[in-house]
Design a protein around this motif. Structure first.
Motif, short mmCIF file in Angstrom:
data_model
loop_
_atom_site.label_atom_id
_atom_site.label_comp_id
_atom_site.label_asym_id
_atom_site.label_seq_id
_atom_site.Cartn_x
_atom_site.Cartn_y
_atom_site.Cartn_z
N VAL A 152 27.95 35.14 40.08
CA VAL A 152 28.65 35.50 38.85
C VAL A 152 29.04 34.25 38.08
O VAL A 152 29.21 33.17 38.65
N ASP A 153 29.18 34.41 36.78
CA ASP A 153 29.71 33.38 35.90
C ASP A 153 31.20 33.66 35.76
O ASP A 153 31.61 34.67 35.17
N LEU A 154 32.03 32.80 36.31
CA LEU A 154 33.47 33.02 36.31
C LEU A 154 34.07 32.97 34.91
O LEU A 154 35.20 33.42 34.71
N ASN A 155 33.34 32.46 33.94
CA ASN A 155 33.82 32.47 32.56
C ASN A 155 33.95 33.90 32.03
O ASN A 155 34.60 34.13 31.02
N CYS A 156 33.32 34.86 32.70
CA CYS A 156 33.35 36.26 32.25
C CYS A 156 34.62 36.98 32.70
O CYS A 156 34.80 38.15 32.38
N PHE A 157 35.49 36.31 33.46
CA PHE A 157 36.69 36.94 34.00
C PHE A 157 37.94 36.27 33.43
O PHE A 157 37.91 35.09 33.09
N CYS A 158 39.01 37.04 33.35
CA CYS A 158 40.25 36.47 32.81
C CYS A 158 41.38 36.46 33.82
O CYS A 158 42.45 35.92 33.55
N GLY A 159 41.19 37.04 35.01
CA GLY A 159 42.26 37.07 35.99
C GLY A 159 41.73 37.12 37.41
O GLY A 159 40.58 37.47 37.65
N ILE A 160 42.63 36.74 38.33
CA ILE A 160 42.29 36.75 39.74
C ILE A 160 43.56 37.06 40.53
O ILE A 160 44.64 36.60 40.17
N THR A 161 43.43 37.86 41.58
CA THR A 161 44.51 38.13 42.52
C THR A 161 44.01 37.74 43.90
O THR A 161 42.95 38.21 44.32
N CYS A 162 44.77 36.91 44.59
CA CYS A 162 44.38 36.49 45.93
C CYS A 162 45.15 37.29 46.97
O CYS A 162 46.33 37.59 46.78
N LEU A 163 44.49 37.61 48.07
CA LEU A 163 45.13 38.25 49.20
C LEU A 163 45.47 37.17 50.21
O LEU A 163 45.03 36.03 50.09
N ASP A 164 46.26 37.51 51.22
CA ASP A 164 46.59 36.56 52.28
C ASP A 164 45.32 36.13 53.00
O ASP A 164 44.36 36.91 53.13
N PRO A 165 45.30 34.90 53.52
CA PRO A 165 44.12 34.42 54.26
C PRO A 165 43.82 35.31 55.47
O PRO A 165 44.73 35.82 56.12
N ILE A 166 42.54 35.46 55.74
CA ILE A 166 42.06 36.28 56.86
C ILE A 166 40.83 35.61 57.47
O ILE A 166 40.31 34.64 56.93
N THR A 167 40.36 36.16 58.57
CA THR A 167 39.04 35.87 59.09
C THR A 167 38.33 37.21 59.13
O THR A 167 38.68 38.08 59.93
#
Length: 179
Positions: A152-167
């Motif tokens: 994907v081209d990240l320029n096409c997005f305006c937001g991001i939500t991160c979850l807690d780290p996992i494996t």
């Protein structure tokens, strides 16, 4: 983390996620609900035996809807030797790597949420774009790596939500048999 250009914000966060994940993978001495907190948690010393490798995240399109990634895999039909193609849809991703020579094109792996009972729930109706409605009434206990990637081209997005780290559960354990 300061960002000088608004359109680079998602690119910068995902770049930091990739760097953090690479540091954990490349440095076994380093252990594994904002993106900054998730990155810090991934890189902070952890409890013995608890090393996380991934910061799962959700991307939001410029219309504010979560991006639902989809992909196709090939699996076996029982022991018949025949194969089938199956579809996967999910709003949860793992950044794998940036495309060589690109500042904002990244390869993302589709991660499937796994419930307490071990199932991987999907959308309740076609075209659902609300993450919470995508997995209604489900307690998610883990994430399954699928090995299915998209660029994907990240320029096409305006937001991001991160979850807690996992494996995540390894892609080698991704179900590929039709029930």
């Amino acid at each position: 983390m300061s960002v000088s250009h608004r359109e680079e914000c998602v690119c910068d966060v995902v770049r930091e996620i990739v760097r953090a994940q690479d540091a954990v993978i490349n440095n076994n001495d380093c252990c594994t609900a904002s993106c900054e907190n998730s990155i810090r948690d991934l890189l902070s010393p952890s409890q013995v035996g608890n090393v996380n490798t991934t910061i799962p995240f959700i991307l939001y399109c410029k219309d504010c809807d979560p991006f639902i990634g989809s992909g196709v895999f090939q699996g076996e039909l029982g022991e018949s030797g025949n194969t089938f193609f199956g579809c996967v849809e999910t709003p949860i991703f793992r950044a794998k790597k940036f495309v060589e020579g690109s500042d904002c094109c990244v390869k993302l792996e589709l991660l499937l949420p796994v419930t307490e009972g071990g199932s991987t729930p999907g959308p309740t109706e076609s075209g659902v774009s609300d993450v919470c409605k995508f997995f209604p009434g489900r307690s998610i206990r883990d994430f399954q790596a699928t090995g299915i990637c998209l660029t994907v081209d990240l320029n096409c997005f305006c937001g991001i939500t991160c979850l807690d780290p996992i494996t995540p559960i390894p892609a080698s354990q991704f179900p590929n048999e039709e029930d």
